[in-house]
Scaffold this motif. Structure first.
Motif, mmCIF file in Angstrom:
data_model
loop_
_atom_site.group_PDB
_atom_site.id
_atom_site.type_symbol
_atom_site.label_atom_id
_atom_site.label_comp_id
_atom_site.label_asym_id
_atom_site.label_seq_id
_atom_site.Cartn_x
_atom_site.Cartn_y
_atom_site.Cartn_z
ATOM 1 N N CYS A 15 51.900 38.761 48.056
ATOM 2 C CA CYS A 15 52.056 38.588 49.498
ATOM 3 C C CYS A 15 52.000 37.134 49.935
ATOM 4 O O CYS A 15 51.413 36.290 49.252
ATOM 5 C CB CYS A 15 50.977 39.396 50.216
ATOM 6 S SG CYS A 15 49.300 38.950 49.725
ATOM 7 N N ALA A 49 46.365 36.283 51.198
ATOM 8 C CA ALA A 49 45.835 37.627 50.980
ATOM 9 C C ALA A 49 44.985 38.094 52.159
ATOM 10 O O ALA A 49 45.077 39.249 52.589
ATOM 11 C CB ALA A 49 45.010 37.643 49.695
ATOM 12 N N GLU A 94 38.807 27.044 59.948
ATOM 13 C CA GLU A 94 39.934 27.955 59.775
ATOM 14 C C GLU A 94 39.910 29.134 60.758
ATOM 15 O O GLU A 94 40.956 29.525 61.297
ATOM 16 C CB GLU A 94 39.929 28.473 58.340
ATOM 17 C CG GLU A 94 41.125 29.297 57.963
ATOM 18 C CD GLU A 94 41.201 29.497 56.449
ATOM 19 O OE1 GLU A 94 42.114 28.944 55.835
ATOM 20 O OE2 GLU A 94 40.332 30.201 55.882
ATOM 21 N N ARG A 152 37.717 38.515 39.488
ATOM 22 C CA ARG A 152 37.589 37.648 38.307
ATOM 23 C C ARG A 152 36.416 38.169 37.476
ATOM 24 O O ARG A 152 36.250 39.357 37.376
ATOM 25 C CB ARG A 152 37.425 36.173 38.694
ATOM 26 C CG ARG A 152 38.524 35.642 39.616
ATOM 27 C CD ARG A 152 39.910 35.761 39.050
ATOM 28 N NE ARG A 152 40.930 35.222 39.960
ATOM 29 C CZ ARG A 152 42.221 35.464 39.862
ATOM 30 N NH1 ARG A 152 42.671 36.272 38.916
ATOM 31 N NH2 ARG A 152 43.081 34.930 40.703
HETATM 32 P P1 NAI Z 1 45.166 31.160 49.140
HETATM 33 O O1 NAI Z 1 45.326 29.952 48.299
HETATM 34 O O2 NAI Z 1 46.184 31.424 50.190
HETATM 35 O O3 NAI Z 1 43.718 31.133 49.792
HETATM 36 C C1 NAI Z 1 43.396 30.079 50.584
HETATM 37 C C2 NAI Z 1 42.137 30.407 51.349
HETATM 38 O O4 NAI Z 1 41.010 30.315 50.499
HETATM 39 C C3 NAI Z 1 41.896 29.440 52.475
HETATM 40 O O5 NAI Z 1 42.689 29.820 53.583
HETATM 41 C C4 NAI Z 1 40.404 29.600 52.667
HETATM 42 O O6 NAI Z 1 40.105 30.743 53.432
HETATM 43 C C5 NAI Z 1 39.902 29.834 51.252
HETATM 44 N N1 NAI Z 1 39.458 28.564 50.648
HETATM 45 C C6 NAI Z 1 40.224 27.649 50.041
HETATM 46 N N2 NAI Z 1 39.486 26.613 49.631
HETATM 47 C C7 NAI Z 1 38.212 26.885 49.971
HETATM 48 C C8 NAI Z 1 36.971 26.204 49.819
HETATM 49 N N3 NAI Z 1 36.904 25.025 49.216
HETATM 50 N N4 NAI Z 1 35.863 26.809 50.300
HETATM 51 C C9 NAI Z 1 35.921 28.010 50.891
HETATM 52 N N5 NAI Z 1 37.072 28.693 51.071
HETATM 53 C C10 NAI Z 1 38.190 28.138 50.624
HETATM 54 O O7 NAI Z 1 45.057 32.374 48.136
HETATM 55 P P2 NAI Z 1 45.640 33.842 48.356
HETATM 56 O O8 NAI Z 1 47.088 33.833 48.067
HETATM 57 O O9 NAI Z 1 45.161 34.392 49.627
HETATM 58 O O10 NAI Z 1 44.960 34.615 47.152
HETATM 59 C C11 NAI Z 1 43.590 35.014 47.161
HETATM 60 C C12 NAI Z 1 43.236 35.428 45.746
HETATM 61 O O11 NAI Z 1 44.141 36.449 45.308
HETATM 62 C C13 NAI Z 1 43.379 34.295 44.718
HETATM 63 O O12 NAI Z 1 42.365 34.448 43.763
HETATM 64 C C14 NAI Z 1 44.739 34.528 44.099
HETATM 65 O O13 NAI Z 1 44.832 34.001 42.804
HETATM 66 C C15 NAI Z 1 44.800 36.045 44.117
HETATM 67 N N6 NAI Z 1 46.146 36.591 44.093
HETATM 68 C C16 NAI Z 1 47.029 36.320 45.109
HETATM 69 C C17 NAI Z 1 48.286 36.871 45.102
HETATM 70 C C18 NAI Z 1 49.250 36.664 46.224
HETATM 71 O O14 NAI Z 1 50.351 37.242 46.177
HETATM 72 N N7 NAI Z 1 48.935 35.910 47.244
HETATM 73 C C19 NAI Z 1 48.734 37.759 43.990
HETATM 74 C C20 NAI Z 1 47.710 37.983 42.989
HETATM 75 C C21 NAI Z 1 46.467 37.412 43.061
#
Ligand code: NAI
Length: 398
Positions: A141, A13, A36, A111
């Motif tokens: 995405c 995202a 990162e 959330r």
């Molecule tokens: P992601 O799993 O790709 O995010 C990973 C990122 O979170 C890492 O690159 C880092 O920046 C951060 N992170 C991970 N562990 C961490 C830690 N222990 N401490 C600090 N930072 C940490 O998730 P994504 O896909 O970017 O999604 C972000 C939010 O949006 C989530 O809550 C997800 O559920 C929600 N979402 C995502 C969708 C999508 O299509 N990607 C669709 C709908 C909701």
């Protein structure tokens, strides 16, 4: 000065949001997670970031910087958190000393209880800032080449968002300007409604409990990972209905206690399906059928790990490790403050806290030693309704 946007995070995202906002605004990507930011900066080098839009059009853009330096918050007009919710607190805390009055901080998705966490991390400074909670991420995405290329698979048509304080309506217009025409951001009256609407806090822990809790699972591995939504049975549906009804009781009691408080967006889980997946479900006669027949969920399975060719549930997956601390804990904590019993939420919580290794409830009360790792108001020192409303920036005649 340029209109400056900070895009926080480094996952799917955050990369997409950075690519998108860099087209039109001075955009700085910020990640505090390990190394990162440095890795991302090196991966992109002097190239442009490539974003593929729905329909296949590719747009190129370049973030102004990619950094782990929190002091860039001093130049920000808008700070967008597009990271999993367990990371929000760290961003609030590190940016707090630098933020200038009037900064808009938006969480996608928020959330539950993002607003009170923001108040608790910013302290005195919170009153000069604007918090905006989005009910979800506007896009489905993925990055396709880490740090360099990403794809927006789809954009939602409408999403709900709320600002705190509710008087800061101009913030919503600015965020709509950032996002463009899609999605259309629908103004919700307050962040408490967004918090109690959070479907993930019911669906994810509830379906996990229904399948893997002590009432239905013998602890033995399965031949296949069961279907998550299509596999919802009558027992799981009963758990979900009891949980959503308990959350409803909290919302309705809060409305009674606080004259003028509008929590109409905090609807039942079934109503949420009707609002968000209209036309994609072939049978909406019950909550179970909404979940079983939703085309968007086709084939999605329970999170499992393979053990000797068989499948064991991953009970530390984000359905428990994120949705319990930053969802269910908020609702349960507020229920306790306003005196609403929640027997089914308690049962699910007590099982889930063991799975994720946190102590949240002790002897039926929100007094566990790990409460400060959750969005439970009690974990932020909030134990009365007036203190809760103050942190939520909800004016109340109490
Ligand atoms: P992601 O799993 O790709 O995010 C990973 C990122 O979170 C890492 O690159 C880092 O920046 C951060 N992170 C991970 N562990 C961490 C830690 N222990 N401490 C600090 N930072 C940490 O998730 P994504 O896909 O970017 O999604 C972000 C939010 O949006 C989530 O809550 C997800 O559920 C929600 N979402 C995502 C969708 C999508 O299509 N990607 C669709 C709908 C909701």
């Amino acid at each position: 000065a340029d209109f400056t946007v900070l895009c926080c995070g480094g996952g799917n995202a955050a990369q997409v949001a950075t690519g998108l906002f860099s087209i039109r605004y001075k955009t700085i990507a910020v990640s505090f997670y390990a190394d990162e930011a440095a890795k991302w900066k090196a991966a992109l080098g002097d190239e442009d970031f490539e974003l593929t839009l729905p329909g296949g059009k590719v747009v190129k853009s370049k973030p102004h910087d990619i950094t782990n330096d929190p002091s860039v918050a001093a130049t920000a007009n808008v700070i967008l958190l597009v990271v999993p919710s367990h990371a929000h607190g760290e961003y609030f805390e590190k940016f707090a000393p630098y933020m200038k009055p009037g900064t808009i901080v938006a969480c996608m998705p928020a959330r539950s209880g993002g607003d009170i966490l923001f108040s608790s991390k910013l302290g005195e400074k919170a009153k000069d800032m604007i918090f905006c909670g989005f009910e979800t991420l506007p896009w489905a995405c993925r990055f396709t080449e880490w740090g360099r290329k990403a794809t927006i698979l789809g954009t939602k048509n409408n999403i709900l968002a709320a600002v705190s304080p509710a008087t800061a309506k101009q913030a919503m217009a600015k965020l709509q300007g950032l996002l463009g025409v899609n999605p259309w951001v629908q103004d919700s009256p307050n962040n408490l409604g967004i918090s109690l609407r959070n479907p993930g806090m019911i669906v994810h822990p509830g379906v996990m409990y229904g399948r893997w809790g002590p009432e239905s699972w013998d602890g033995q591995p399965k031949d296949e990972s069961p279907l998550f939504y299509q596999g919802v049975d009558e027992f799981t549906e009963k758990i979900l209905i009891e949980m959503t009804d308990e959350a409803q009781a909290v919302a309705r009691k809060a409305e009674q206690l606080v004259p003028g408080l509008d929590l109409s967006d905090a609807c039942t889980l079934k109503q949420w399906y009707l609002d968000c997946y209209d036309g994609q479900m072939t049978d909406t006669s019950s909550l179970k059928r909404c979940m079983n027949t939703n085309a968007a969920y086709d084939g999605l399975k329970h999170p499992c790990k393979e053990v000797d060719g068989k499948h064991m549930p991953d009970l530390t997956y984000r359905y428990l490790s994120e949705d319990v601390p930053t969802g269910l804990c908020f609702a349960k904590g507020l229920a306790e403050i306003i005196g609403i019993p929640t027997p089914t939420i308690d049962k699910v919580m007590i099982w889930a806290q063991g799975c994720i290794g946190l102590e949240i409830m002790v002897d039926g009360k929100m007094t566990g030693k790990d409460l400060d790792k959750t969005r439970a108001p009690q974990g932020m020192g909030i134990t009365t309704l007036p203190a809760f409303l103050l942190a939520s920036k909800i004016p109340a005649l109490l």
